[in-house]
Every structure is written in C-alpha cells, then in structure tokens.
Motif scaffolding. Sequence first.
Motif, PDB file in Angstrom:
ATOM      1  N   GLN A  21      -0.116  -3.505   6.285  1.00 57.30           N
ATOM      2  CA  GLN A  21      -0.089  -2.186   6.701  1.00 57.30           C
ATOM      3  C   GLN A  21      -1.380  -1.730   6.900  1.00 57.30           C
ATOM      4  O   GLN A  21      -1.876  -1.297   7.944  1.00 57.30           O
ATOM      5  CB  GLN A  21       0.707  -1.565   5.602  1.00 57.30           C
ATOM      6  N   ILE A  22      -2.294  -1.493   5.850  1.00 57.38           N
ATOM      7  CA  ILE A  22      -3.498  -1.053   5.932  1.00 57.38           C
ATOM      8  C   ILE A  22      -4.573  -1.652   4.941  1.00 57.38           C
ATOM      9  O   ILE A  22      -3.991  -2.483   4.085  1.00 57.38           O
ATOM     10  CB  ILE A  22      -3.456   0.530   5.497  1.00 57.38           C
ATOM     11  N   ASN A  23      -5.816  -1.604   5.100  1.00 58.42           N
ATOM     12  CA  ASN A  23      -6.503  -2.308   4.278  1.00 58.42           C
ATOM     13  C   ASN A  23      -7.059  -1.400   3.083  1.00 58.42           C
ATOM     14  O   ASN A  23      -6.646  -0.349   2.840  1.00 58.42           O
ATOM     15  CB  ASN A  23      -8.044  -2.741   5.055  1.00 58.42           C
ATOM     16  N   GLY A  24      -7.613  -2.179   2.006  1.00 59.40           N
ATOM     17  CA  GLY A  24      -8.172  -1.403   0.925  1.00 59.40           C
ATOM     18  C   GLY A  24      -8.776  -0.319   1.108  1.00 59.40           C
ATOM     19  O   GLY A  24      -8.878   0.680   0.325  1.00 59.40           O
ATOM     20  N   PHE A  25      -9.622  -0.296   2.013  1.00 60.03           N
ATOM     21  CA  PHE A  25     -10.778   1.003   2.124  1.00 60.03           C
ATOM     22  C   PHE A  25      -9.661   2.009   2.530  1.00 60.03           C
ATOM     23  O   PHE A  25      -9.831   3.245   2.323  1.00 60.03           O
ATOM     24  CB  PHE A  25     -11.756   0.715   3.163  1.00 60.03           C
ATOM     25  N   GLU A  26      -8.865   1.869   3.491  1.00 67.23           N
ATOM     26  CA  GLU A  26      -7.933   2.845   4.178  1.00 67.23           C
ATOM     27  C   GLU A  26      -7.217   3.359   2.992  1.00 67.23           C
ATOM     28  O   GLU A  26      -6.743   4.706   2.705  1.00 67.23           O
ATOM     29  CB  GLU A  26      -6.936   2.530   5.223  1.00 67.23           C
ATOM     30  N   LEU A  27      -6.670   2.312   2.021  1.00 64.36           N
ATOM     31  CA  LEU A  27      -5.744   3.011   1.107  1.00 64.36           C
ATOM     32  C   LEU A  27      -6.384   3.795  -0.039  1.00 64.36           C
ATOM     33  O   LEU A  27      -5.999   4.826  -0.569  1.00 64.36           O
ATOM     34  CB  LEU A  27      -5.143   1.777   0.074  1.00 64.36           C
ATOM     35  N   ALA A  28      -7.850   3.421  -0.327  1.00 61.78           N
ATOM     36  CA  ALA A  28      -8.710   4.400  -1.306  1.00 61.78           C
ATOM     37  C   ALA A  28      -8.792   5.600  -0.793  1.00 61.78           C
ATOM     38  O   ALA A  28      -8.753   6.538  -1.222  1.00 61.78           O
ATOM     39  CB  ALA A  28      -9.882   3.526  -1.427  1.00 61.78           C
ATOM     40  N   ALA A  29      -9.036   5.686   0.530  1.00 68.23           N
ATOM     41  CA  ALA A  29      -9.130   7.093   1.303  1.00 68.23           C
ATOM     42  C   ALA A  29      -7.711   7.775   1.194  1.00 68.23           C
ATOM     43  O   ALA A  29      -8.065   8.945   0.605  1.00 68.23           O
ATOM     44  CB  ALA A  29      -9.712   6.949   2.792  1.00 68.23           C
ATOM     45  N   LYS A  30      -6.740   7.376   1.343  1.00 69.45           N
ATOM     46  CA  LYS A  30      -5.511   8.045   1.313  1.00 69.45           C
ATOM     47  C   LYS A  30      -5.195   8.523  -0.254  1.00 69.45           C
ATOM     48  O   LYS A  30      -4.686   9.728  -0.520  1.00 69.45           O
ATOM     49  CB  LYS A  30      -4.389   7.244   1.723  1.00 69.45           C
ATOM     50  N   VAL A  31      -5.555   7.605  -1.092  1.00 69.90           N
ATOM     51  CA  VAL A  31      -5.302   8.063  -2.606  1.00 69.90           C
ATOM     52  C   VAL A  31      -6.293   8.909  -2.968  1.00 69.90           C
ATOM     53  O   VAL A  31      -6.149   9.705  -3.795  1.00 69.90           O
ATOM     54  CB  VAL A  31      -5.499   6.453  -3.387  1.00 69.90           C
ATOM     55  N   ARG A  32      -7.658   8.700  -2.482  1.00 73.05           N
ATOM     56  CA  ARG A  32      -8.606   9.986  -3.175  1.00 73.05           C
ATOM     57  C   ARG A  32      -8.478  11.242  -2.303  1.00 73.05           C
ATOM     58  O   ARG A  32      -8.843  12.160  -2.892  1.00 73.05           O
ATOM     59  CB  ARG A  32     -10.080   9.387  -2.682  1.00 73.05           C
ATOM     60  N   GLU A  33      -7.601  11.235  -1.271  1.00 70.45           N
ATOM     61  CA  GLU A  33      -7.068  12.592  -0.794  1.00 70.45           C
ATOM     62  C   GLU A  33      -6.329  13.200  -1.997  1.00 70.45           C
ATOM     63  O   GLU A  33      -6.477  14.434  -2.156  1.00 70.45           O
ATOM     64  CB  GLU A  33      -6.407  12.452   0.428  1.00 70.45           C
ATOM     65  N   PRO A  65       0.715  -1.254   0.011  1.00 65.55           N
ATOM     66  CA  PRO A  65       0.114   0.073   0.053  1.00 65.55           C
ATOM     67  C   PRO A  65       0.548   1.383   0.270  1.00 65.55           C
ATOM     68  O   PRO A  65       0.584   2.346  -0.711  1.00 65.55           O
ATOM     69  CB  PRO A  65      -0.908  -0.300   1.316  1.00 65.55           C
ATOM     70  N   ASP A  66       2.109   1.157   0.901  1.00 66.20           N
ATOM     71  CA  ASP A  66       2.809   2.556   0.757  1.00 66.20           C
ATOM     72  C   ASP A  66       3.178   2.973  -0.600  1.00 66.20           C
ATOM     73  O   ASP A  66       3.486   3.932  -0.815  1.00 66.20           O
ATOM     74  CB  ASP A  66       3.699   2.488   2.056  1.00 66.20           C
ATOM     75  N   GLN A  67       3.801   1.605  -1.297  1.00 68.91           N
ATOM     76  CA  GLN A  67       4.204   2.067  -2.686  1.00 68.91           C
ATOM     77  C   GLN A  67       3.165   2.589  -3.780  1.00 68.91           C
ATOM     78  O   GLN A  67       3.320   3.404  -4.486  1.00 68.91           O
ATOM     79  CB  GLN A  67       4.681   0.544  -3.244  1.00 68.91           C
ATOM     80  N   ALA A  68       1.607   2.005  -3.266  1.00 63.24           N
ATOM     81  CA  ALA A  68       0.507   2.765  -4.184  1.00 63.24           C
ATOM     82  C   ALA A  68       0.677   4.063  -4.133  1.00 63.24           C
ATOM     83  O   ALA A  68       0.257   4.909  -4.883  1.00 63.24           O
ATOM     84  CB  ALA A  68      -0.522   1.691  -3.999  1.00 63.24           C
ATOM     85  N   ILE A  69       0.748   4.416  -2.746  1.00 63.13           N
ATOM     86  CA  ILE A  69       0.535   6.071  -2.331  1.00 63.13           C
ATOM     87  C   ILE A  69       1.602   6.567  -3.227  1.00 63.13           C
ATOM     88  O   ILE A  69       1.019   7.712  -3.533  1.00 63.13           O
ATOM     89  CB  ILE A  69       0.464   5.983  -0.797  1.00 63.13           C
ATOM     90  N   GLU A  70       2.745   6.382  -3.040  1.00 61.10           N
ATOM     91  CA  GLU A  70       3.912   6.987  -3.437  1.00 61.10           C
ATOM     92  C   GLU A  70       3.641   7.217  -5.168  1.00 61.10           C
ATOM     93  O   GLU A  70       3.765   8.178  -5.921  1.00 61.10           O
ATOM     94  CB  GLU A  70       5.424   6.414  -3.504  1.00 61.10           C
ATOM     95  N   ILE A  71       3.163   5.911  -5.676  1.00 58.87           N
ATOM     96  CA  ILE A  71       2.840   6.069  -7.300  1.00 58.87           C
ATOM     97  C   ILE A  71       1.784   7.190  -7.518  1.00 58.87           C
ATOM     98  O   ILE A  71       2.085   7.837  -8.519  1.00 58.87           O
ATOM     99  CB  ILE A  71       2.683   4.682  -7.728  1.00 58.87           C
TER     100      ILE A  71
END
Length: 108
Positions: A40-52, A15-21
Amino acid sequence: MLTKLGYRVIQAARPDQAIEIVKQDKESIDLLLTDVVMPQINGFELAAKVREMKPGLSVLYMSGYTDNQIGNSWMLGPDTPLLHKPFTAAALNQKLRATLEGKAAGAP
C-alpha cells in the motif's frame, strides 16, 4: 518481543489499519514502529499520515535493507531512527528508548 519488554502493543496488519487505529486512539499512542517497505504505502508515508493526526509522534523505522538501499529510494536523514533486521530484543529496546527520549538515531 515488545510485550515481553513491557510495552503495550496495538498491532495493525496493514498501513490503512494503523491509520484507523490512530484516528480512534491517538491519545494513548506514544510511538509508531513501522517497516520501511510495506504494501500500500511505505513506512515514511505512513508516518507522515499518522503525524498529521498526532504531530510530534515518535517513529522508529525498521528494515532488512541496507542504509544505501533505503537512501537511494528515500531521503534518510542522519537523525532518522532506523533499526536494521534482524535485531535482538535488547537492540529493539535500546532503539525504542532512544527514540522515545528523542535522542539521535546513532545515540547509545
């Protein structure tokens, strides 16, 4: 499978790599395909961070768990695009198209 269906894929192992990408290349990303359960984090948390960083980004979740198992841990709305594992390339493509077009999760 995604490449064979004609999609350009940017892969992240964590997930941290996805956020950096997304931070580096958010303009060319149309959809986040993520598992619900990850380290690390679940998919819902990842989506929220990416949507920010990219509001309105389409997100398609996938999971090997049942709706009840997911629903007991997270609030899963009726319009949340979710693809159950295992799935075929055709099912993946159909769900991706519906998600990108903004159709409800259950729409054909």
